[in-house]
Design a protein around this motif. Structure first.
Motif, short mmCIF file in Angstrom:
data_model
loop_
_atom_site.label_atom_id
_atom_site.label_comp_id
_atom_site.label_asym_id
_atom_site.label_seq_id
_atom_site.Cartn_x
_atom_site.Cartn_y
_atom_site.Cartn_z
N VAL A 6 103.45 29.43 40.99
CA VAL A 6 103.93 29.84 39.63
C VAL A 6 103.26 29.82 38.38
O VAL A 6 102.91 28.87 38.38
CB VAL A 6 105.31 28.48 39.58
N VAL A 7 103.08 30.46 37.24
CA VAL A 7 102.88 30.98 36.39
C VAL A 7 103.63 30.01 34.92
O VAL A 7 104.60 30.91 34.75
CB VAL A 7 102.27 32.27 36.45
N LEU A 8 103.26 29.46 34.39
CA LEU A 8 103.96 28.94 32.95
C LEU A 8 103.46 30.42 32.25
O LEU A 8 102.60 30.18 31.58
CB LEU A 8 103.25 28.17 32.40
N LYS A 9 103.92 31.24 31.07
CA LYS A 9 104.07 32.17 29.92
C LYS A 9 103.60 31.75 29.17
O LYS A 9 101.99 32.15 28.62
CB LYS A 9 105.25 32.96 29.34
N SER A 10 103.51 30.28 28.43
CA SER A 10 103.64 29.62 27.19
C SER A 10 101.56 29.07 27.57
O SER A 10 101.12 29.73 26.62
CB SER A 10 103.80 28.62 26.99
N THR A 11 101.23 29.01 28.83
CA THR A 11 99.44 28.62 28.85
C THR A 11 98.84 29.32 29.75
O THR A 11 97.51 28.83 29.69
CB THR A 11 99.14 26.93 28.63
N GLY A 12 99.81 30.00 30.71
CA GLY A 12 99.14 30.63 31.39
C GLY A 12 98.63 30.13 32.74
O GLY A 12 98.33 30.48 34.12
N GLU A 13 98.50 28.68 32.96
CA GLU A 13 98.31 27.78 33.52
C GLU A 13 99.20 28.48 35.46
O GLU A 13 100.47 28.54 35.08
CB GLU A 13 99.10 26.17 33.65
N SER A 14 98.72 27.94 36.46
CA SER A 14 99.30 28.51 37.43
C SER A 14 99.24 27.31 38.35
O SER A 14 98.64 26.29 38.62
CB SER A 14 98.53 29.18 38.32
N PHE A 15 100.54 26.68 39.14
CA PHE A 15 100.58 26.23 40.19
C PHE A 15 100.98 26.36 41.48
O PHE A 15 102.03 26.93 41.27
CB PHE A 15 102.10 25.22 39.43
N LEU A 16 101.01 25.52 42.08
CA LEU A 16 101.36 26.07 43.79
C LEU A 16 101.81 25.21 44.40
O LEU A 16 102.16 23.82 43.91
CB LEU A 16 100.04 25.62 44.63
N ILE A 17 103.18 25.34 44.87
CA ILE A 17 104.63 24.97 45.31
C ILE A 17 104.48 24.17 46.85
O ILE A 17 104.86 25.67 46.84
CB ILE A 17 105.89 25.53 44.84
#
Ligand SMILES: Cc1cc2nc3c(=O)[nH]c(=O)nc-3n(C[C@H](O)[C@H](O)[C@H](O)COP(=O)(O)OP(=O)(O)OC[C@H]3O[C@@H](n4cnc5c(N)ncnc54)[C@H](O)[C@@H]3O)c2cc1C
Ligand code: FES
Length: 344
Positions: A261-272
């Protein structure tokens, strides 16, 4: 509710003297009575130390009890009295807690409470309100789902509104608060026990027997709620006719895979991973996204989907909205594609 509000609760836990203004954040209550209602369900009564009045509530409301690890669990408030004042200036709150297995420990903590113990609770909030309409009302409860439903029956009885309460359990000894409910509801009560009927409650049969536009309020196991939703859809009734409250989040499904999942606001990416939700993972990463029910039925955690195809597991979106794939509830829904970009 955002995590910040619960941090306020923790501070109040230390205080014996909670000012009125702080009530929105937390109430320090003492357990004044504990009773075994069934093999698995205990009734607890909570009050302020000198039994001062507590915030009022409407049927369907729940409180959130803080656990030692600062997480919290919701418990519906119970009223079995037809006295219209019982909930407007209450001096105690009564809840019923079922011991769950599997469990992260919340119900075990609640079952270990004894008279004299103190807990911090968030004051009543309500996502399951009884509408002030005059038609006969159908109430349907399975197991521990009786807690909000019986309070609705008490309110309807107090107002003299017509209703019928269907209360289902495996055996009569599994039906919590049964004697009080029989006394409250009299001929308005229809009991179902699987052992005597030789089958589980027939939700579709009940819905098929309804003749007019009665609103239906349902709380019980997920299978009962799913059957009620299916029976509503099968008859082409509007979604608004059936109101329900889920007590637990969807368990992980076999075949669930990790996704990004990538957050548009910061570009951070997380593995769920398969056993965690998007919401869990981004909270663990120190974010504070809006959320409340964590079961996919309040809509507060909804986000826009900018890329990827969501795998919807919520009870909010219509079939059309689900097919469009433009928004999702991050507390329960997952991804059909390896990557999702969300507007957060
Ligand atoms: C608005 C609201 C009102 C509620 N009112 C009541 C009430 O009146 N009485 C009451 O007893 N509870 C009520 N609940 C539920 C309550 O808040 C707690 O969720 C409950 O006590 C269980 O907490 P727990 O930590 O023991 O279990 P949790 O860890 O929260 O698990 C709860 C259930 O989820 C399922 N589950 C969890 N993880 C898995 C898994 N990995 N695989 C399969 N299944 C899984 C199981 O069925 C499990 O028993 C309410 C919940 C809500 C949201
Ligand atoms: S927090 Fe309620 S739908 Fe997600």
């Amino acid at each position: 509710m955002a995590a910040a509000a619960l941090a306020g609760v923790a501070k109040l836990h230390m205080s014996q003297d909670i000012p009125e203004m702080a009530e929105a954040e937390g109430l320090l209550l003492t357990v004044t009575d504990v009773r075994a209602e069934t093999r698995l369900i205990r009734a607890l009564t909570l009050a302020r130390s000198h039994h001062e009045p507590l915030p009022s509530w409407h049927p369907g409301a729940h409180i959130r009890v803080q656990l030692p690890d600062r997480d919290d669990r919701s418990y519906s408030l119970i009223n079995v009295s037809a006295d219209p004042h019982a909930t407007t200036r209450p001096r105690s709150y009564r809840i019923g807690v079922r011991l769950e297995d599997p469990s992260r420990g919340g119900s075990r903590f609640m079952h270990a409470l004894r008279a004299g113990d103190q807990v911090t609770v968030l004051p009543p909030s309500n996502n399951f309100q009884l509408e002030p309409r005059q038609q006969p009302v159908i109430l349907l409860a399975g197991g521990i789902g009786i807690t909000p439903i019986v309070s609705m029956a008490a309110a309807l009885a107090a107002e003299g509104r017509p209703y019928r309460l269907h209360y289902a359990g495996r055996t009569r000894s599994d039906l919590a608060f049964i004697k009080e409910i029989e006394q409250l509801c009299g001929e308005h009560l229809v009991l179902h026990t699987d052992d005597t009927a030789g089958r589980i409650f027939d939700v579709d049969g009940l819905f098929g027997s309804l003749r007019s536009e009665e609103p239906i309020y349902c709380c019980g196991p997920r299978a009962m709620i799913d059957a009620a939703i299916a029976a509503t859809k099968a008859r082409g009734w509007t979604d608004a006719r059936l109101r329900f409250e889920l007590f637990s989040a969807a368990a992980p499904q076999s075949g669930d895979r990790p996704f990004e999942v990538v957050l548009k606001s910061t570009g951070e990416s997380f593995l769920i991973p398969p056993d965690k939700t998007i919401l869990d993972v981004i909270i663990e990463a120190g974010k504070d996204p809006l959320h409340d029910c964590k079961r996919g039925d309040c809509g507060i955690c909804q986000v826009q989907v900018l890329e990827g195809v969501p795998d919807h597991r919520d009870y909010i979106l219509s079939d059309t909205e689900k097919a469009e794939g433009k928004k999702m509830q991050i507390c329960v829904s997952r991804s059909k594609t390896p990557r999702l970009v969300i507007d957060l």
